[in-house]
Structure formats: C-alpha cells, structure tokens
Design an enzyme around this catalytic site. Structure first.
Site, PDB file in Angstrom:
ATOM      1  N   ASP A  20     124.433  69.201 -36.849  1.00 16.09           N
ATOM      2  CA  ASP A  20     123.998  68.877 -38.211  1.00 16.09           C
ATOM      3  C   ASP A  20     122.482  68.992 -38.186  1.00 16.09           C
ATOM      4  O   ASP A  20     121.894  69.274 -37.128  1.00 16.09           O
ATOM      5  CB  ASP A  20     124.446  67.456 -38.617  1.00 16.09           C
ATOM      6  N   ASP A  24     131.837  70.672 -45.598  1.00 19.70           N
ATOM      7  CA  ASP A  24     131.409  69.767 -46.674  1.00 19.70           C
ATOM      8  C   ASP A  24     130.031  70.117 -47.230  1.00 19.70           C
ATOM      9  O   ASP A  24     129.191  70.693 -46.555  1.00 19.70           O
ATOM     10  CB  ASP A  24     131.390  68.306 -46.181  1.00 19.70           C
ATOM     11  N   GLU A  25     129.860  69.738 -48.483  1.00 15.43           N
ATOM     12  CA  GLU A  25     128.554  69.610 -49.129  1.00 15.43           C
ATOM     13  C   GLU A  25     127.677  70.867 -49.088  1.00 15.43           C
ATOM     14  O   GLU A  25     126.459  70.771 -48.911  1.00 15.43           O
ATOM     15  CB  GLU A  25     127.805  68.406 -48.542  1.00 15.43           C
ATOM     16  N   TYR A  36     134.194  54.082 -44.043  1.00 20.62           N
ATOM     17  CA  TYR A  36     132.994  54.564 -43.341  1.00 20.62           C
ATOM     18  C   TYR A  36     132.265  53.336 -42.795  1.00 20.62           C
ATOM     19  O   TYR A  36     132.062  52.361 -43.529  1.00 20.62           O
ATOM     20  CB  TYR A  36     132.072  55.315 -44.300  1.00 20.62           C
ATOM     21  N   PHE A  37     131.840  53.438 -41.545  1.00 22.70           N
ATOM     22  CA  PHE A  37     131.186  52.285 -40.920  1.00 22.70           C
ATOM     23  C   PHE A  37     129.664  52.272 -41.121  1.00 22.70           C
ATOM     24  O   PHE A  37     128.988  51.397 -40.591  1.00 22.70           O
ATOM     25  CB  PHE A  37     131.474  52.252 -39.413  1.00 22.70           C
ATOM     26  N   ASP A  38     129.143  53.270 -41.853  1.00 19.39           N
ATOM     27  CA  ASP A  38     127.690  53.242 -42.081  1.00 19.39           C
ATOM     28  C   ASP A  38     127.337  52.467 -43.348  1.00 19.39           C
ATOM     29  O   ASP A  38     126.174  52.321 -43.684  1.00 19.39           O
ATOM     30  CB  ASP A  38     127.103  54.660 -42.133  1.00 19.39           C
ATOM     31  N   ARG A  88     122.663  63.110 -36.095  1.00 19.68           N
ATOM     32  CA  ARG A  88     121.534  62.370 -36.694  1.00 19.68           C
ATOM     33  C   ARG A  88     120.850  61.543 -35.620  1.00 19.68           C
ATOM     34  O   ARG A  88     119.643  61.385 -35.597  1.00 19.68           O
ATOM     35  CB  ARG A  88     122.031  61.479 -37.831  1.00 19.68           C
ATOM     36  N   HIS A 121     124.924  72.072 -43.783  1.00 22.05           N
ATOM     37  CA  HIS A 121     124.439  71.095 -42.798  1.00 22.05           C
ATOM     38  C   HIS A 121     123.998  71.782 -41.510  1.00 22.05           C
ATOM     39  O   HIS A 121     124.275  71.285 -40.413  1.00 22.05           O
ATOM     40  CB  HIS A 121     125.542  70.072 -42.474  1.00 22.05           C
ATOM     41  N   TRP A 153     128.752  57.527 -39.315  1.00 20.56           N
ATOM     42  CA  TRP A 153     127.577  58.384 -39.537  1.00 20.56           C
ATOM     43  C   TRP A 153     126.349  57.612 -39.088  1.00 20.56           C
ATOM     44  O   TRP A 153     126.290  56.387 -39.249  1.00 20.56           O
ATOM     45  CB  TRP A 153     127.478  58.769 -41.021  1.00 20.56           C
ATOM     46  N   THR A 154     125.347  58.335 -38.571  1.00 24.51           N
ATOM     47  CA  THR A 154     124.295  57.594 -37.867  1.00 24.51           C
ATOM     48  C   THR A 154     122.882  57.851 -38.411  1.00 24.51           C
ATOM     49  O   THR A 154     121.908  57.721 -37.671  1.00 24.51           O
ATOM     50  CB  THR A 154     124.349  57.928 -36.361  1.00 24.51           C
ATOM     51  N   GLU A 155     122.782  58.174 -39.697  1.00 21.47           N
ATOM     52  CA  GLU A 155     121.448  58.365 -40.267  1.00 21.47           C
ATOM     53  C   GLU A 155     120.542  57.154 -40.009  1.00 21.47           C
ATOM     54  O   GLU A 155     119.359  57.298 -39.786  1.00 21.47           O
ATOM     55  CB  GLU A 155     121.529  58.582 -41.781  1.00 21.47           C
TER      56      GLU A 155
HETATM   57  C1  ACM Z   1     130.852  63.671 -45.324  1.00 23.61           C
HETATM   58  O1  ACM Z   1     130.773  62.430 -45.453  1.00 23.61           O
HETATM   59  N1  ACM Z   1     129.904  64.457 -45.824  1.00 23.61           N
HETATM   60  C2  ACM Z   1     131.969  64.293 -44.676  1.00 23.61           C
END
Ligand code: ACM
Ligand code: ZN
Length: 530
Positions: A166, A299-300, A389-391, A137, A244, A462-464
């Site tokens: 991603d 995932d997802e 999660y750190f985000d 991201r 992704h 995660w860095t969105e």
């Molecule tokens: C994730 O948070 N989609 C692994």
C-alpha cells in the site's frame, strides 16, 4: 498522543472483581464459563482429572490421554469430541485440525495441574475465521506476526490475511523488481498521518540513516507461513491492484499513467506492461504462499489519472468506460490466478465484475456486498468496516489514542450477525452500521438457500494510526476474541452478557501472556433504539 495504557483505577477495580468471583464460584464454574470461543455443546460432568502439563501438552504419550483420529468421523473436519473424566482424557476428531482445536480447548480448560471433567462436542460455525493485518502503513516484525499467530490459534482463528502493499510502503521482497523494497519499504516519517499529509512526503532508499519502515525477506515469509501452518493457519497475501500503489511508481514510474512518481496511486491499466508486472509479482507471491486464495485488493480506485491518459482512454473506449477499466484488470488477474490453480479474493468492489463462481469478495463497505454476493451464488467473507474493523475507537475518543473516526466498542462488534438471512438480522446489522434505527422492511437480506455462501468472517486491523506492537495489540484485543466467537460459535449459543463475563475474565489472562489488551469498562456498550 495518549499512551494505550489502562488507568490504575480500572486495573485495581477489575482485580477486585475477579477475586470476588473466585470466592463466589466453584473452580468448575470458573473454568466452564471461560472458554472462548464458546463450544457448540458442553456439559460439566463433575470432578477433575489431575495431569502434569508436560504430559498433556508436551507430546508425551500416556495411557490416560487418548487423542484419536476417528476414521468414522462424519462431522465437520475441524470439529472434535472431548471427554474428560477423573480417569483421563479422550479426544477424538476426524482430522489433525479437529485434534488441534480440541487441544486448544484443553489449553483453556487446564489450570493448576487439573482439567475439569467435561463432555464437549464442538464444531466451527465457519470454515474461514480471519484476521487481517495491514503491515504497509506500519511495518510489524516477523516476531510480532508470530506472536499474533500464537494468539489466533489459541482462539481458533484459522486465516491471517496480510495486507502487504500500500502507499505506506512495499513490504515483501520481489526478486524481479528489487526497487520495490530497496526504494519504497522505508520513508521519512513514522507518523503515517503526518507523513501522508506532509508536503515533503518521501520514500527513502533502504539503509538511509533514520529511515522508517521495513520489509519481509523471502526467508521471513517462508518462516511466517510455516509457523502459521504449524498452528493450522493459512496466510493469504494481498497485493493491491489497481489502486493504493503510490509506492510502486517511485521505483517503477513506467507503470503509472503519468510516468512520474508521487502523482497517482493507480496503475496504468491501459499499458500491457502493467499487466505483465502484476503477473510477475503474483508469480513470486504464489511461490511463497501455498494458500488457495490470493487477494488482489481492488478497492478504492479513484480512476482520475486514467481519464487523462491516452492508453487508459483507449482501453476505456474498447471496454465501455472507466469503471470497466478497473473490471478489465480484475478479470485479467482472476484468470491469471485461476490458470495457476488459485482463487481470487478481493474487496467488495470486485462485485462490479461478473466474477467466476469461485472468486471471493470480502464485504467491507457494510454488509451489502456480502448479501449481494451470497445472493448471486458467490462465496463471501463478511467484514463490515463499521462493525468489525479494529482501527475504530473502542471507547470514548477523549480517553483513547487517535483512531479512525468511527466507534466500535466490543458490544457492537459482538452483536454482528454474520449471516443476515432474515430481515430482522439484516436490519439489526444495518442499524449498527448506520448508527440509527433501520426497519426490517427496508433492508436487503440473504435469501433462502444462500446462507451457506457465507464462508466466514474477518476482523480487520488497519494501521494508519498504529505504529507500535503495544498499540496494535491494544486495538485488536479483546475485540479479536469477539470476532473469534462470531466465527466459531453457533448464533444461538452467543449472548452478550455471557460473553461479557467471559471476556472480562480473559483480559487479565491475555495481559499475563504479554498481550497489551484494552481493559473493558462500563461505557463501551452501544445500543440503537427505535
Ligand atoms: C478497505 O477498507 N479499503 C478495504
Ligand atoms: Zn493509463
């Protein structure tokens, strides 16, 4: 956007609190309490050993400083015994890893030419102590990654999981598919949300003036892996399959169901060429990363394009449905990695597969995947998004830069029970995950004998919403130190108020080392009551 900086009042207040503490405590007490992660056992034996930092950390041998690999060591290979007396230092371990962690403890104890006299027996709670970093991201330079590796090793974390691909951009050079980086490592807009939601979302060829992004060359990766190894850290690469993966189809549209870029993020699993692509990429990845584990995402997957694709429809009929199409790809990759001597790791959706006994799911949708996996006899990593999660926001969102919508102040992170093997522990986690009281009688937990299947824990970054190194560090620190202590310190040695005191002393040290850590305040606690 608010800048991730501390308010003047907070900094001044903390400085005042620290100087009060320094007046109130003897040097031994000050140093004793500041070890993070806390050791398994520690006795302050009184007095100090005076030593030059070069003699201690510069690799010079000295008759006062003994570091010994003990052939008879029967404890944990990463454990150590450290005895400091006024006459010198005796550090023993069963392996270079153990000596390394003993040295990290010494680095934390050392101040002003002295080490307090202590006797420490120490062993990690878990063999896997991880940090995940999303470099798709937003791309973070090799230098920033190395800076993080330095901090990780100081706090005894031993695994960096790099989320290398991603939709934000493909970040690693692959010789056989050069367009992955030449076409989709850069994009039109730095702000991920604006770019992702925008009508004219586009990747840009490398070299386009004003393009935002970047990627690691193979040489960069070799340097990162080697730098990490020097700090006793494994680097686990993640390449996302089957979802992704929007960026892949800009250079290689033949691997998605529609054959057109910007239409889907999922590979066409019904096309055998997709599996060859995955094998080719993983082959080059395995050449670069010596890690036991290779993470394949998993995932997802929304599975929408599969449903109108003749190839995927055909496969779905053969394997028994579209859920099984996903399982088909995962199983293929699992076998491919096993044939090459590696072990598959994936997000907890891979639990839908029957899985080889060695494969490792990471429980991120709460704790339930970890509990199910452990009870099925699989090794699991615990990384519940709602807790570590750190985000997520770490303080009142009104005072913070934009983050993911959840709330995870450090007390909540620290309260995580990584091995929920009683109904009470599982319910305490579940209450934090759900944000409301959950009764012990209503939760799944890890059964007798399966606790050993928890390999460890991992904090995920995660860095969105994070596009500078300064902001990255602000979100990670000090929460990463809470995860480091969960991963290393026995449960019965962990206590919030004790940790809170230590972390408040550690933050100025982090900042003096150039880490832009968030400053704790009194409103960062979270409690769920009945
Ligand atoms: C994730 O948070 N989609 C692994
Ligand atoms: Zn398809």
């Amino acid at each position: 956007m608010l800048l991730p900086k501390q308010s003047r009042n907070c900094v001044t207040g903390l400085a005042a609190a620290c100087s009060l503490l320094l007046i109130a405590c003897s040097p031994e007490e000050v140093r004793q309490v500041n070890l993070i992660p806390k050791s398994e056992q520690m006795t302050m034996t009184g007095g100090t050993f005076t030593v030059d930092s070069l003699a201690l950390f510069g690799g010079q041998s000295s008759r006062n400083i003994k570091t010994v690999i003990d052939e008879a060591w029967s404890g944990n290979p990463e454990g150590y015994q450290l005895d400091v007396t006024p006459g010198g230092i005796d550090l023993r371990a069963g392996s270079p890893d153990g000596l390394f962690y003993g040295m990290q403890t010494l680095r934390q104890l050392y101040a002003g030419g002295e080490v307090p006299c202590v006797s420490i027996r120490d062993n990690p709670r878990f063999g896997y102590r991880g940090l995940h970093l999303d470099v798709s991201r937003h791309f973070f330079s090799k230098e920033e990654v190395m800076k993080l590796l330095d901090v990780m090793s100081f706090y005894k974390l031993n695994t960096l999981h790099m989320h290398l691909t991603d939709a934000g951009g493909w970040r690693i050079e692959i010789d056989k598919y050069p367009k992955l980086t030449s076409e989709t490592a850069f994009r039109t807009e730095s702000d991920w949300r604006k770019w992702w939601d925008g009508r004219d979302r586009k990747y840009l060829p490398e070299g386009t003036p004003g393009a935002y992004g970047g990627y690691y060359t193979k040489e960069d990766i070799r340097q990162i892996v080697s730098y990490a190894a020097g700090r006793h850290i494994d680097v686990i690469p993640e390449i996302e399959f089957p979802a992704h993966s929007d960026e892949v189809f800009v250079g290689y549209p033949e691997f998605c169901c529609t054959g057109r870029p910007y239409t889907t993020g999922e590979f066409c699993v019904g096309n055998p060429a997709t599996l060859r692509f995955a094998e080719d990429v993983l082959t080059e990845i395995m050449e670069l990363f010596p890690s036991k584990y290779i993470h394949i995402g998993g995932d997802e997957a929304r599975k929408v394009a599969w449903k109108s694709c003749p190839k995927c429809q055909h496969l779905a009929r053969e394997v028994g449905g579209f859920e099984e199409v996903q399982c088909y790809m995962i199983e293929h990759l699992e076998l491919f990695l096993a044939e090459h001597g590696r072990v598959m790791m994936g997000w907890d959706e891979i639990l839908k597969n029957s899985l080889r006994s060695s494969s490792v799911p990471i429980s991120y949708r709460g704790q339930r995947g970890g509990i199910e996996g452990a009870n099925r006899g699989l090794n699991v990593i615990m990384s519940p998004g709602e807790m570590i999660y750190f985000d997520w926001y770490q303080a009142d969102p009104c005072t913070q830069p934009r983050a993911m919508s959840g709330f995870s102040p450090i007390k909540k992170v620290y309260s995580f029970y990584p091995v929920p093997d009683t109904p009470e522990m599982a319910a305490a986690n579940e209450s934090m995950i759900k944000g409301e009281y959950v009764a012990p009688s209503s939760v799944e937990y890890i059964y007798n004998g399966a606790s050993k299947n928890v390999l460890g824990v991992q904090g995920c970054m995660w860095t969105e919403f994070v596009n500078t190194s300064e902001h990255l560090e602000y979100m990670m620190f000090p929460r990463m130190l809470a995860v480091a202590e969960i991963a290393w310190t026995p449960q019965n040695r962990r206590e919030w108020h004790d940790f809170r005191r230590r972390i408040n002393r550690e933050i100025p040290l982090l900042r003096s080392r150039g880490i832009n850590a968030f400053q704790l305040s009194n409103d960062v606690e979270i409690t769920v009551t009945r």
